[in-house]
Design an enzyme around this catalytic site. Structure first.
Site, PDB file in Angstrom:
ATOM      1  N   ARG A 118      -3.770  -8.068  -9.905  1.00  0.00           N
ATOM      2  CA  ARG A 118      -4.855  -8.905 -10.490  1.00  0.00           C
ATOM      3  C   ARG A 118      -5.202  -8.389 -11.745  1.00  0.00           C
ATOM      4  O   ARG A 118      -5.296  -7.147 -12.203  1.00  0.00           O
ATOM      5  CB  ARG A 118      -6.124  -8.944  -9.803  1.00  0.00           C
ATOM      6  CG  ARG A 118      -6.275  -9.196  -8.368  1.00  0.00           C
ATOM      7  CD  ARG A 118      -6.247 -10.719  -8.182  1.00  0.00           C
ATOM      8  NE  ARG A 118      -7.315 -11.355  -8.991  1.00  0.00           N
ATOM      9  CZ  ARG A 118      -7.847 -12.748  -9.218  1.00  0.00           C
ATOM     10  NH1 ARG A 118      -6.747 -13.382  -8.905  1.00  0.00           N
ATOM     11  NH2 ARG A 118      -8.538 -13.002  -9.988  1.00  0.00           N
ATOM     12  N   ILE A 119      -5.154  -9.373 -12.938  1.00  0.00           N
ATOM     13  CA  ILE A 119      -5.350  -8.996 -14.136  1.00  0.00           C
ATOM     14  C   ILE A 119      -7.202  -8.708 -14.300  1.00  0.00           C
ATOM     15  O   ILE A 119      -7.811  -9.892 -13.660  1.00  0.00           O
ATOM     16  CB  ILE A 119      -5.121  -9.857 -14.901  1.00  0.00           C
ATOM     17  CG1 ILE A 119      -3.489  -9.874 -15.239  1.00  0.00           C
ATOM     18  CG2 ILE A 119      -5.783  -9.674 -16.418  1.00  0.00           C
ATOM     19  CD1 ILE A 119      -2.633 -10.851 -16.057  1.00  0.00           C
ATOM     20  N   LEU A 120      -7.739  -7.872 -14.427  1.00  0.00           N
ATOM     21  CA  LEU A 120      -9.077  -7.456 -14.542  1.00  0.00           C
ATOM     22  C   LEU A 120      -9.644  -7.920 -15.904  1.00  0.00           C
ATOM     23  O   LEU A 120      -9.229  -7.721 -16.957  1.00  0.00           O
ATOM     24  CB  LEU A 120      -9.217  -5.979 -14.359  1.00  0.00           C
ATOM     25  CG  LEU A 120      -8.557  -5.393 -12.826  1.00  0.00           C
ATOM     26  CD1 LEU A 120      -8.827  -3.850 -12.945  1.00  0.00           C
ATOM     27  CD2 LEU A 120      -9.951  -5.898 -12.078  1.00  0.00           C
ATOM     28  N   LEU A 173      -3.277  -5.324 -20.398  1.00  0.00           N
ATOM     29  CA  LEU A 173      -2.508  -5.031 -19.217  1.00  0.00           C
ATOM     30  C   LEU A 173      -1.500  -3.990 -19.620  1.00  0.00           C
ATOM     31  O   LEU A 173      -0.685  -4.067 -20.198  1.00  0.00           O
ATOM     32  CB  LEU A 173      -1.932  -6.693 -18.902  1.00  0.00           C
ATOM     33  CG  LEU A 173      -0.753  -6.327 -17.789  1.00  0.00           C
ATOM     34  CD1 LEU A 173      -1.437  -6.475 -16.535  1.00  0.00           C
ATOM     35  CD2 LEU A 173       0.228  -7.506 -17.738  1.00  0.00           C
ATOM     36  N   GLY A 188       0.863  -1.244   0.070  1.00  0.00           N
ATOM     37  CA  GLY A 188      -0.203   0.001  -0.049  1.00  0.00           C
ATOM     38  C   GLY A 188       0.640   1.323   0.020  1.00  0.00           C
ATOM     39  O   GLY A 188       0.472   2.325   0.614  1.00  0.00           O
ATOM     40  N   HIS A 202       2.081   2.356 -13.202  1.00  0.00           N
ATOM     41  CA  HIS A 202       3.152   1.322 -13.433  1.00  0.00           C
ATOM     42  C   HIS A 202       4.672   1.913 -13.351  1.00  0.00           C
ATOM     43  O   HIS A 202       4.983   2.588 -14.056  1.00  0.00           O
ATOM     44  CB  HIS A 202       2.854   0.621 -14.851  1.00  0.00           C
ATOM     45  CG  HIS A 202       3.756  -0.409 -15.280  1.00  0.00           C
ATOM     46  ND1 HIS A 202       3.352  -1.955 -14.873  1.00  0.00           N
ATOM     47  CD2 HIS A 202       4.700  -0.518 -16.346  1.00  0.00           C
ATOM     48  CE1 HIS A 202       4.185  -2.520 -15.267  1.00  0.00           C
ATOM     49  NE2 HIS A 202       5.007  -1.886 -16.164  1.00  0.00           N
ATOM     50  N   THR A 227      -7.402   0.110 -19.254  1.00  0.00           N
ATOM     51  CA  THR A 227      -8.127  -0.654 -20.278  1.00  0.00           C
ATOM     52  C   THR A 227      -8.051  -2.146 -20.067  1.00  0.00           C
ATOM     53  O   THR A 227      -7.366  -2.574 -19.174  1.00  0.00           O
ATOM     54  CB  THR A 227      -7.830  -0.109 -21.607  1.00  0.00           C
ATOM     55  OG1 THR A 227      -6.429  -0.787 -21.795  1.00  0.00           O
ATOM     56  CG2 THR A 227      -7.721   1.199 -21.791  1.00  0.00           C
ATOM     57  N   GLU A 242       6.761   8.270  -8.538  1.00  0.00           N
ATOM     58  CA  GLU A 242       5.505   7.672  -8.527  1.00  0.00           C
ATOM     59  C   GLU A 242       4.757   8.869  -7.412  1.00  0.00           C
ATOM     60  O   GLU A 242       3.540   9.049  -7.779  1.00  0.00           O
ATOM     61  CB  GLU A 242       5.563   6.341  -8.148  1.00  0.00           C
ATOM     62  CG  GLU A 242       6.009   5.552  -9.175  1.00  0.00           C
ATOM     63  CD  GLU A 242       5.867   3.932  -8.580  1.00  0.00           C
ATOM     64  OE1 GLU A 242       5.019   3.595  -7.693  1.00  0.00           O
ATOM     65  OE2 GLU A 242       6.583   3.024  -9.013  1.00  0.00           O
TER      66      GLU A 242
HETATM   67  C1  GRF Z   1       4.436   0.591  -7.305  1.00  0.00           C
HETATM   68  O1  GRF Z   1       5.736   0.415  -7.456  1.00  0.00           O
HETATM   69  C2  GRF Z   1       3.573   0.624  -8.355  1.00  0.00           C
HETATM   70  O2  GRF Z   1       4.402   1.135  -9.458  1.00  0.00           O
HETATM   71  C3  GRF Z   1       3.258  -0.612  -8.594  1.00  0.00           C
HETATM   72  O3  GRF Z   1       3.075  -1.275  -7.416  1.00  0.00           O
HETATM   73  C4  GRF Z   1       3.859  -0.637  -6.553  1.00  0.00           C
HETATM   74  C5  GRF Z   1       3.082  -0.382  -5.091  1.00  0.00           C
HETATM   75  O4  GRF Z   1       3.005  -1.432  -4.723  1.00  0.00           O
HETATM   76  N1  GRF Z   1       2.050  -0.744  -9.370  1.00  0.00           N
HETATM   77  P1  GRF Z   1       2.329  -1.447  -3.074  1.00  0.00           P
HETATM   78  O5  GRF Z   1       1.648  -0.359  -2.806  1.00  0.00           O
HETATM   79  O6  GRF Z   1       3.736  -1.080  -2.331  1.00  0.00           O
HETATM   80  O7  GRF Z   1       1.974  -2.738  -2.755  1.00  0.00           O
END
Ligand code: GRF
Length: 218
Positions: free
Chosen positions: A96-98, A149, A17, A114, A146, A179
């Site tokens: 999860r792939i949606l 993936l 998280g 990402h 979308t 990010e």
């Molecule tokens: C981030 O680095 C993001 O780029 C990817 O998941 C990571 C975060 O995961 N989509 P988490 O919140 O630490 O579990």
């Protein structure tokens, strides 16, 4: 009359998280004027659920292993989400792939981040792949979701140099700093009505963004 309407954010997690925490902080610091109405994890043991609880947010686990297949889990997740009436759904390390049916129910109102310069390196282990390929830069991309993936229209992209002695871990932490900046920024723009998905393109002030999104200069 309730005049304090705020955009309603739903956040999906599977793990630590870390991105969730950046939204908790961004709202607390008034960077984003929105409300997190639910945090849902497909993994009941996700440490991110603790972060949500600590922040006093409604949170719950919906364990995908309790469902016979991907379709039935996605229907249950979509029904659960809809009950919270979100304006925007944020994937924050949601592993999860949606299904296309799920994505269509929330078209134009779901974002992901990402850790690569999409369209390069969709999927997992992005930093390791970039290092092994001898790339000199990588980064992070916020995009609309979308059914492809990590393939939806890009909203914002931030570049990060790859240094000679970088490992996947050192690089990940440098990418994560970006990010932390660009995901809240994209959500802020969305909440202000500046960013939309229109005819399959991410638009800023109604104008289509380049295929790699707005180039963030940190
Ligand atoms: C981030 O680095 C993001 O780029 C990817 O998941 C990571 C975060 O995961 N989509 P988490 O919140 O630490 O579990």
């Amino acid at each position: 009359m309730n005049t304090s309407y705020k955009p309603r954010l739903a956040i999906l997690i599977s793990g630590k998280g870390s991105n969730l925490q950046s939204f908790i902080d961004a709202i607390q610091m008034n960077v984003i004027d929105a409300e997190i109405v639910c945090v849902i994890s497909n993994n009941p043991d996700a440490p991110g659920l603790e972060k949500a609880r600590a922040a006093g947010l409604p949170c719950q686990a919906l364990d995908h292993r309790q469902f016979p297949d991907r379709d039935s889990f996605d229907v249950a997740l979509a029904d659960l989400l809809e009950g919270y009436r979100p304006n925007l759904i944020l994937l924050c390390g949601f592993m999860r792939i949606l299904t296309p049916a799920f994505v269509e129910r929330f078209a134009g109102m779901m974002m992901n981040i990402h850790p690569s310069l999409l369209p390069k390196y969709p999927g997992l282990h992005t930093q390791q792949r970039a290092i092994e390929a001898g790339d000199t830069k990588t980064g992070a991309t916020v995009h609309f979701v979308t059914s492809e993936l990590d393939g939806g229209p890009a909203i914002i992209q931030a570049e990060v140099p790859i240094l000679e002695d970088d490992t996947a871990e050192t690089l990940s932490s440098r990418v994560f700093e970006q990010e932390n900046l660009i995901y809240p920024m994209a959500v802020r723009w969305y909440c202000q009505g500046r960013v939309t998905l229109s005819n399959g393109r991410a638009c800023l002030f109604g104008r289509p963004l380049p295929p790699t999104g707005f180039a963030f200069q940190g």
